[in-house]
Motif scaffolding. Structure first.
Motif, PDB file in Angstrom:
ATOM      1  N   ARG A 150       0.858  -1.179   0.000  1.00 15.04           N
ATOM      2  CA  ARG A 150       0.000   0.000   0.000  1.00 15.04           C
ATOM      3  C   ARG A 150       0.897   1.234   0.000  1.00 15.04           C
ATOM      4  NH1 ARG A 150      -5.027   2.070   3.817  1.00 15.04           N
ATOM      5  NH2 ARG A 150      -4.743   4.260   3.280  1.00 15.04           N
ATOM      6  N   ASP A 179      -9.506   9.388 -11.928  1.00 19.15           N
ATOM      7  CA  ASP A 179      -9.130   9.397 -10.518  1.00 19.15           C
ATOM      8  C   ASP A 179     -10.293   9.860  -9.639  1.00 19.15           C
ATOM      9  OD1 ASP A 179      -6.580   8.463 -10.903  1.00 19.15           O
ATOM     10  OD2 ASP A 179      -5.627  10.432 -10.875  1.00 19.15           O
ATOM     11  N   ASP A 270     -11.964   1.415  -5.848  1.00 22.48           N
ATOM     12  CA  ASP A 270     -10.856   0.645  -5.298  1.00 22.48           C
ATOM     13  C   ASP A 270      -9.581   1.480  -5.265  1.00 22.48           C
ATOM     14  OD1 ASP A 270     -12.433  -1.606  -4.926  1.00 22.48           O
ATOM     15  OD2 ASP A 270     -11.964  -2.415  -6.910  1.00 22.48           O
ATOM     16  N   ASP A 271      -9.395   2.307  -6.291  1.00 20.92           N
ATOM     17  CA  ASP A 271      -8.246   3.206  -6.366  1.00 20.92           C
ATOM     18  C   ASP A 271      -8.736   4.621  -6.094  1.00 20.92           C
ATOM     19  OD1 ASP A 271      -6.134   1.306  -7.410  1.00 20.92           O
ATOM     20  OD2 ASP A 271      -7.634   1.115  -9.001  1.00 20.92           O
ATOM     21  N   ARG A 272      -8.165   5.245  -5.068  1.00 22.95           N
ATOM     22  CA  ARG A 272      -8.644   6.571  -4.699  1.00 22.95           C
ATOM     23  C   ARG A 272      -7.575   7.295  -3.891  1.00 22.95           C
ATOM     24  NH1 ARG A 272     -10.838   2.466  -1.788  1.00 22.95           N
ATOM     25  NH2 ARG A 272     -10.564   2.550   0.478  1.00 22.95           N
ATOM     26  N   GLY A 302      -4.776   1.852  -3.391  1.00 24.03           N
ATOM     27  CA  GLY A 302      -4.977   1.093  -4.611  1.00 24.03           C
ATOM     28  C   GLY A 302      -3.765   1.054  -5.527  1.00 24.03           C
ATOM     29  N   ARG A 303      -3.830   0.141  -6.481  1.00 24.00           N
ATOM     30  CA  ARG A 303      -2.711  -0.091  -7.408  1.00 24.00           C
ATOM     31  C   ARG A 303      -2.352   1.151  -8.214  1.00 24.00           C
ATOM     32  NH1 ARG A 303      -0.807  -4.801  -8.709  1.00 24.00           N
ATOM     33  NH2 ARG A 303      -2.683  -5.836  -7.924  1.00 24.00           N
ATOM     34  N   ARG A 304      -3.339   1.947  -8.544  1.00 26.12           N
ATOM     35  CA  ARG A 304      -3.084   3.172  -9.332  1.00 26.12           C
ATOM     36  C   ARG A 304      -1.991   4.033  -8.702  1.00 26.12           C
ATOM     37  NH1 ARG A 304      -1.669   7.654 -10.763  1.00 26.12           N
ATOM     38  NH2 ARG A 304      -3.015   9.472 -11.047  1.00 26.12           N
ATOM     39  N   TRP A 305      -1.896   4.028  -7.369  1.00 26.14           N
ATOM     40  CA  TRP A 305      -1.014   4.968  -6.687  1.00 26.14           C
ATOM     41  C   TRP A 305       0.324   4.371  -6.289  1.00 26.14           C
ATOM     42  CZ3 TRP A 305      -2.193   9.811  -7.227  1.00 26.14           C
ATOM     43  CH2 TRP A 305      -3.518  10.141  -7.519  1.00 26.14           C
TER      44      TRP A 305
END
Length: 315
Positions: A150, A179, A270-272, A302-305
């Motif tokens: 994370r 986003d 989920d991504d935020r 989330g994975r985006r970050w």
């Protein structure tokens, strides 16, 4: 009429090698109570001496009603903080002890490392689910372990409204279409002010004001960037419900900022980017100077970050 018992508070303290015996007792009891796995959990081979060595950087111990009931070892490795030997006594599971340990570890990692990581046994899906529910995503398969990570949070100081807007402008530099930014904080904390900075950084049209009476407002881009969708979560059940509104843009093509999102963030995306605004601890409003300092806690989820570096903010 009998009142329901109040859940005991969980107190967390930082410990070192001197607490190796306490950590060993908790870890051994916690891992021995888990379903058997093959090969056996490495934690069961720990000794007081080996844990004392592992605690050279430190660890956390959780207590309820003065009794030590949970523990973990903090293990920094480069820019990653590993959480190891995470254990809670069987009799107090499902009482928020593990969650309190993770929350404390996140707070201590704020601004210190890039991410937090943990290994969970693949044969124990409930354990893997726990970490996913706390914002960790699977990044590798190290059979019989699953690696989850994370991004670490970051905190900022905002002395006044202008500083809050500058922070929003800086954060806009890492945002892209799709986003979701979830804002929380008491009334008047500065959520809309921060969103004004986000709008300025994204280069969108229109004055950004509180969305309380309109549920959601769309600010189209003045350039080639994403639009800004500014929403109020009071009357929303999630992003899917927001997407059902008759907006002028798709949420996939916009940056969506949701005020009052605390407590429903997990259902939003989920991504935020979770942003909490608090009055600065020990800070006092200076009406003559126009100051009412805030602390802004930014937690990517989330994975985006993963791998995204949140901006530094100079005075």
């Amino acid at each position: 009429m009998t009142q329901p018992a109040t859940e005991a508070a969980v107190d967390i303290r930082r410990v070192g090698p001197e607490s190796a015996a306490t950590v060993h007792e908790i870890v051994r009891a916690a891992f021995a109570a888990r379903p058997p796995v093959d090969p056996p959990a490495d934690a069961l081979a720990e000794t007081v001496e080996s844990l004392a060595a592992s605690l050279s950087y430190g660890g956390l111990v959780a207590a309820r009603d003065g009794v030590d009931v949970g523990a973990l070892v903090l293990d920094p490795e480069g820019r990653t903080l590993w959480l190891r030997r995470v254990g809670v006594l069987p009799e107090v599971r499902e009482h928020g002890v593990a969650t309190a340990l993770v929350a404390d570890a996140l707070a201590r990692a704020t601004g210190q490392v890039d991410d937090l990581a943990v290994l969970a046994r693949e044969e124990l899906p409930g354990t893997v689910t726990f970490w996913r529910e706390h914002g960790f995503v699977q990044t590798a398969d190290r059979s019989p372990y699953v690696e989850l990570r994370r991004p670490a949070p970051r905190s900022y100081d905002a002395a006044d409204a202008d500083a809050m807007r500058r922070l929003g402008t800086a954060l806009a530099s890492v945002l892209r279409a799709g986003d979701v930014v979830v804002l929380s904080g008491e009334l008047g904390a500065g959520k809309t002010t921060l969103t004004q900075g986000l709008g300025a950084g994204l280069g969108v049209r229109g004055d950004v004001t509180s969305p309380t009476f309109v549920i959601a407002r769309v600010h189209p881009s003045l350039a080639e960037g994403p639009a800004l969708v500014h929403a109020d979560a009071y009357r929303l059940g999630g992003v899917a419900e927001l997407d059902d509104l008759d907006l002028d843009t798709s949420l996939d093509d916009a940056v969506t900022v949701v005020e009052w999102g605390e407590g429903i963030a997990e259902g939003l995306a989920d991504d935020r980017l979770e942003v909490r605004i608090d009055r600065a601890v020990g800070g006092r409003a200076d009406e003559e100077a126009g100051l009412d300092p805030r602390q802004v806690f930014v937690a990517p989820v989330g994975r985006r970050w993963l791998g995204v570096v949140l901006p530094a903010l100079s005075d």
